[in-house]
Motif scaffolding. Structure first.
Motif, PDB file in Angstrom:
ATOM      1  N   ALA A  90      -2.597  -5.545  -1.946  1.00 57.02           N
ATOM      2  CA  ALA A  90      -2.220  -5.846  -2.822  1.00 57.02           C
ATOM      3  C   ALA A  90      -1.060  -6.041  -3.076  1.00 57.02           C
ATOM      4  CB  ALA A  90      -3.404  -5.273  -4.168  1.00 57.02           C
ATOM      5  N   ILE A  91      -0.565  -7.013  -4.168  1.00 55.10           N
ATOM      6  CA  ILE A  91       0.852  -7.027  -4.638  1.00 55.10           C
ATOM      7  C   ILE A  91       0.859  -7.022  -5.692  1.00 55.10           C
ATOM      8  CG2 ILE A  91       3.176  -7.926  -4.034  1.00 55.10           C
ATOM      9  CD1 ILE A  91       1.758  -9.191  -1.486  1.00 55.10           C
ATOM     10  N   GLY A  92       1.757  -6.025  -6.588  1.00 53.92           N
ATOM     11  CA  GLY A  92       1.688  -6.115  -7.974  1.00 53.92           C
ATOM     12  C   GLY A  92       3.194  -6.372  -8.279  1.00 53.92           C
ATOM     13  N   ILE A  93       3.281  -7.416  -9.475  1.00 56.79           N
ATOM     14  CA  ILE A  93       4.540  -7.565  -9.342  1.00 56.79           C
ATOM     15  C   ILE A  93       4.743  -7.547 -11.470  1.00 56.79           C
ATOM     16  CG2 ILE A  93       6.247  -9.740 -10.192  1.00 56.79           C
ATOM     17  CD1 ILE A  93       4.844 -11.170  -7.536  1.00 56.79           C
ATOM     18  N   ALA A  94       5.817  -6.475 -11.666  1.00 55.96           N
ATOM     19  CA  ALA A  94       6.293  -5.920 -12.671  1.00 55.96           C
ATOM     20  C   ALA A  94       7.695  -6.601 -13.582  1.00 55.96           C
ATOM     21  CB  ALA A  94       6.148  -4.598 -13.115  1.00 55.96           C
ATOM     22  N   ALA A  95       7.718  -6.921 -14.745  1.00 63.68           N
ATOM     23  CA  ALA A  95       9.244  -7.063 -15.364  1.00 63.68           C
ATOM     24  C   ALA A  95      10.410  -6.094 -13.825  1.00 63.68           C
ATOM     25  CB  ALA A  95       9.573  -7.170 -16.016  1.00 63.68           C
TER      26      ALA A  95
END
Length: 214
Positions: free
Chosen positions: A147-152
């Motif tokens: 999984a890849i979680g992208i945040a600011a």
């Protein structure tokens, strides 16, 4: 976000491992993640003068002379190994009609300006991975991303063993498998390509010269 690494690179082929070497050499904390292992088969053997010049430019720009070795046959033999490349003398293309006897007029062969390297990518790719590791990059093989979680403020990568890595930036150098492209749905809406063709490739030894066969 607390970061484990500044940059995570997905894929440890030539481009990914070369970038890792450059970043590590310049003090960036970098990790390379690859679902496979080295050494392994790869396609893309031809080293042309333009590519060799680019390697020399990068070697000079980033002060990593080892980047340029795969562009020079003598340096390959000296620093990587005599089995890592053959000598390419020409680009040759032969047309064979279906159920037709071969016609020599259907062959185009363009000599190269000087003997060039025909790379054994299995060795060359492993060489660049080892270079990146020697310069300080962390190499993780058999590390499949779940999984890849992208945040600011960064990206969280979850691996198959449930380990999570937090990084400022991610570079996807995995080629057509590109997990980042899947995560960001970059392929959606793109028109699929259709081609009724097939590409076959192999490595061979002890092959008779074309000139002798005809």
């Amino acid at each position: 976000m607390m970061y484990d690494y500044d940059v995570a690179i997905i894929g440890s082929g030539i481009s990914g491992s070369m970038l890792a070497a450059i970043l590590a050499r310049n003090g960036v904390k970098v990790i390379v993640l690859d679902a496979g292992t080295h050494p392994r088969f790869a396609v893309g053997e031809s080293m042309v003068p333009e590519s060799a010049v680019l390697l020399e430019l990068m070697a000079a720009r980033y002060d990593i002379p080892e980047l340029a070795y795969p562009g020079n046959i003598a340096e390959i033999n000296r620093h990587i190994g005599s089995s890592a490349a053959g000598i390419k003398l020409a680009f040759s293309f032969a047309w064979n009609g279906f159920r037709k006897e071969h016609d020599i007029a259907d062959v185009v062969s363009t000599p190269v300006l000087a003997p060039e390297a025909h790379l054994f990518r299995q060795d060359i790719d492993a060489y660049y991975v080892a270079l990146a590791a020697r310069l300080g990059a962390v190499i993780r093989q058999q590390a499949r991303i779940q999984a890849i979680g992208i945040a600011a403020d960064g990206v969280t990568l979850t691996l198959a063993d449930a380990q999570q890595l937090r990084t400022r930036f991610v570079v996807d150098a995995a080629g057509y498998r590109a997990p980042l492209a899947d995560a960001l749905k970059l392929r959606e809406g793109a028109r699929p390509m259709q081609a009724n063709t097939r590409s076959l490739f192999t490595h061979m030894v002890n092959v008779d010269l074309y000139e002798d066969v005809i």
